[in-house]
Scaffold this active site. Structure first.
Site, PDB file in Angstrom:
ATOM      1  N   ASP A  42      -2.840   4.918   8.897  1.00  0.00           N
ATOM      2  CA  ASP A  42      -1.430   4.566   8.669  1.00  0.00           C
ATOM      3  C   ASP A  42      -0.799   5.131   7.388  1.00  0.00           C
ATOM      4  O   ASP A  42      -1.435   5.131   6.326  1.00  0.00           O
ATOM      5  CB  ASP A  42      -1.271   3.044   8.526  1.00  0.00           C
ATOM      6  CG  ASP A  42      -2.038   2.259   9.541  1.00  0.00           C
ATOM      7  OD1 ASP A  42      -2.644   2.848  10.436  1.00  0.00           O
ATOM      8  OD2 ASP A  42      -2.042   1.022   9.419  1.00  0.00           O
ATOM      9  N   GLU A 226       0.841  -5.043  14.743  1.00  0.00           N
ATOM     10  CA  GLU A 226       0.448  -4.566  13.417  1.00  0.00           C
ATOM     11  C   GLU A 226       1.642  -3.862  12.771  1.00  0.00           C
ATOM     12  O   GLU A 226       2.604  -3.488  13.440  1.00  0.00           O
ATOM     13  CB  GLU A 226      -0.694  -3.540  13.524  1.00  0.00           C
ATOM     14  CG  GLU A 226      -1.947  -4.053  14.194  1.00  0.00           C
ATOM     15  CD  GLU A 226      -3.087  -3.043  14.191  1.00  0.00           C
ATOM     16  OE1 GLU A 226      -4.191  -3.444  13.831  1.00  0.00           O
ATOM     17  OE2 GLU A 226      -2.886  -1.873  14.554  1.00  0.00           O
TER      18      GLU A 226
HETATM   19  C1  FRU Z   1      -3.188  -0.181  11.916  1.00  0.00           C
HETATM   20  C2  FRU Z   1      -4.240  -0.900  11.086  1.00  0.00           C
HETATM   21  C3  FRU Z   1      -3.571  -1.910  10.178  1.00  0.00           C
HETATM   22  C4  FRU Z   1      -4.571  -2.066   9.080  1.00  0.00           C
HETATM   23  C5  FRU Z   1      -5.104  -0.658   8.934  1.00  0.00           C
HETATM   24  C6  FRU Z   1      -6.545  -0.588   8.538  1.00  0.00           C
HETATM   25  O1  FRU Z   1      -3.547   1.091  12.321  1.00  0.00           O
HETATM   26  O2  FRU Z   1      -5.193  -1.504  11.937  1.00  0.00           O
HETATM   27  O3  FRU Z   1      -3.253  -3.113  10.844  1.00  0.00           O
HETATM   28  O4  FRU Z   1      -4.008  -2.555   7.888  1.00  0.00           O
HETATM   29  O5  FRU Z   1      -4.927  -0.039  10.197  1.00  0.00           O
HETATM   30  O6  FRU Z   1      -6.937   0.730   8.276  1.00  0.00           O
END
Ligand code: FRU
Length: 485
Positions: A42, A226
């Protein structure tokens, strides 16, 4: 966070495979940011300060698969050319308790009014991230923590009284914080992923947070929620009118095992987000646009960046020494259509700077980084990266825009990768104009005033541009794209 365990399994199975880095370097895009080496997912902490756009990103400093999550860092002055800086926030272990903390996704704000007392320099950057803690003998916990920087993100201190928000849950993450001027306060939106719930908090000082409201169990609740974000957008062609958009990541529009992004259009009064929307709406119809959030502190426009990948195969894509990239920054807008308010997306205006040369025809293309403007009528299509039987096809069939990557090159590295994506264009068009950005291993398609976008990765086994017109398709413009320096 169930899907994170699939990648973990993949690390075990695929993490040790050897790939020739020089052969695989061919998949590195020219004008989409990739870390020099190792894994990224992300985008985090997108913020503009003093002429610099900051892109922090989920990063594994130690390998090309998910793990050791930290915040990598890159800056840009033009949203096209990025310079990677040292890791900003690293995972750490508490010397006393032995608890280890990964730095999960989050946000960064410019503390323009010195509301956070620990940083007394003007325009401090404050990062608010999910601390993902492996507690000795007590299992997992996710809570929200702060770090701050008084030198424009070049070095960071963790706040001594972390965490600042803890509801004692294993899954509680991805804070986005922004300044809500009408009430002179900070707002935080974050998710309880497995309950399909967004929570909204307020704060005056970034450290004490009070719950304002919840929004949930609406739209698409097939997989998980998310990376939420909440922003106000002006309505196209309706001066003075604006709406609020709540976007988040989770299910894919195709309703299958893939992940994608959805959004809600409504109102926000400083306390509660409300919407009259009854159907889920989706941000991108390809398989590779996830975890998109918008920049803080950019005057007069809203710019989103997404992770170009999909958790279904993210840990297996055949890119060698680096894994994961980010989309072209997109300027967001809102349009009122006969079906209601819809998000529009266009590459930011700075994108023009990535066009190296306008070419006379597709025959003049020399590399796999280019942009095309194409007109399609029903049955028309354009093949990209074609050589022999290998091709990626973008076309209009039965009123649907589609991208077929089943014969795009390397597809067998994961069983679901060889897919066909499609979206019905409404009302069914006689003709559509596509803006296609192709960049080595990514294709981004924008059409119909930005109402539909489709982003997909492909891994051709040759390096030809291979553009071919099929049926009712006309290429109107061709540019080679890349970085000038
Ligand atoms: C989304 C996610 C978020 C988390 C991160 C962990 O892709 O699962 O929810 O904070 O990636 O790398």
């Amino acid at each position: 966070m169930k899907h994170l365990f699939i990648p973990l399994l993949a690390i075990i199975i695929f993490g040790c495979s050897t790939q020739n880095p020089t052969t695989m370097e061919r998949y590195r895009p020219q004008v989409h940011f990739t870390p020099h080496h190792n894994w990224t997912n992300d985008p985090n902490g997108l913020v503009y300060l003093d002429g610099e756009y900051h892109l922090f990103f989920q990063y594994n400093p130690y390998g090309t698969t998910w793990g050791h999550m930290s915040w990598g860092h890159a800056i840009s002055t033009d949203l096209i050319t990025w310079k990677e800086l040292p890791v900003a926030l690293e995972e750490y272990t508490d010397a006393q308790t032995g608890d280890s903390t990964m730095i999960f996704s989050g946000t960064a704000v410019v503390d323009f009014n010195n509301s956070f007392v620990d940083c007394d320099t003007p325009d401090c950057l404050v990062a608010i991230y999910t601390s993902h803690v492996h507690r000795n003998n007590e299992g997992l916990r996710q809570h929200q923590s702060l770090a701050y920087s008084s030198n424009k993100g070049r070095s960071w201190n963790r706040y001594s009284k972390n965490p600042v928000l803890d509801i004692e849950r294993k899954d509680f993450r991805d804070p986005k914080v922004f300044w809500y001027a009408p009430h002179q306060k900070w707002i935080m939106v974050l998710v309880v992923p497995d309950l399909f719930k967004v929570q909204l908090y307020e704060s005056k000082n970034l450290t004490a947070w009070t719950l304002l409201s919840e929004f949930g169990n609406a739209g698409d609740t097939l997989r998980i929620w998310e990376c939420p974000d909440l922003y106000e957008l002006p309505v196209h062609d309706q001066p003075g009118k604006s709406k609020w958009v709540l976007s988040l990541s989770g299910s894919h529009p195709a309703g299958d095992t893939f992940v994608g992004m959805q959004y809600f259009v409504g109102e926000f009064d400083g306390t509660t987000f409300t919407t009259a929307q009854t159907q889920p709406l989706y941000v991108d119809f390809g398989k590779d646009f996830y975890a998109g959030i918008v920049f803080n502190n950019v005057p007069n426009r809203t710019i989103m960046l997404g992770w170009v990948n999909n958790w279904t195969y993210a840990n297996q894509i055949p890119t060698g020494s680096w894994r994961g990239m980010f989309s072209i920054p997109r300027e967001l807008g809102l349009k009122e259509t006969t079906h209601g308010f819809r998000l529009t997306q266009h590459p930011v205006k700075e994108w023009g700077g990535a066009r190296i040369q306008k070419l006379n025809s597709i025959a003049d293309l020399a590399t796999q980084s280019f942009e095309l403007e194409v007109e399609l009528e029903e049955g028309g299509a354009i093949n990209l990266f074609k050589s022999g039987t290998e091709k990626t096809t973008v076309g209009l069939r039965e009123g649907k825009l589609f991208l077929d990557r089943t014969q795009s090159g390397l597809v067998d590295f994961q069983k679901d990768f060889a897919s066909v994506e499609s979206v019905a264009i409404e009302p069914a068009p006689e003709k559509i104009t596509l803006q296609i950005i192709a960049d080595q291993s990514v294709i981004e398609v924008f059409t119909t005033d930005g109402l539909y976008t489709l982003t997909d990765q492909v891994f051709p086994t040759h390096s030809k541009p291979g553009v071919e017109v099929v049926g009712n398709a006309v290429v109107k413009n061709v540019w080679s794209v890349g970085l000038r320096n």
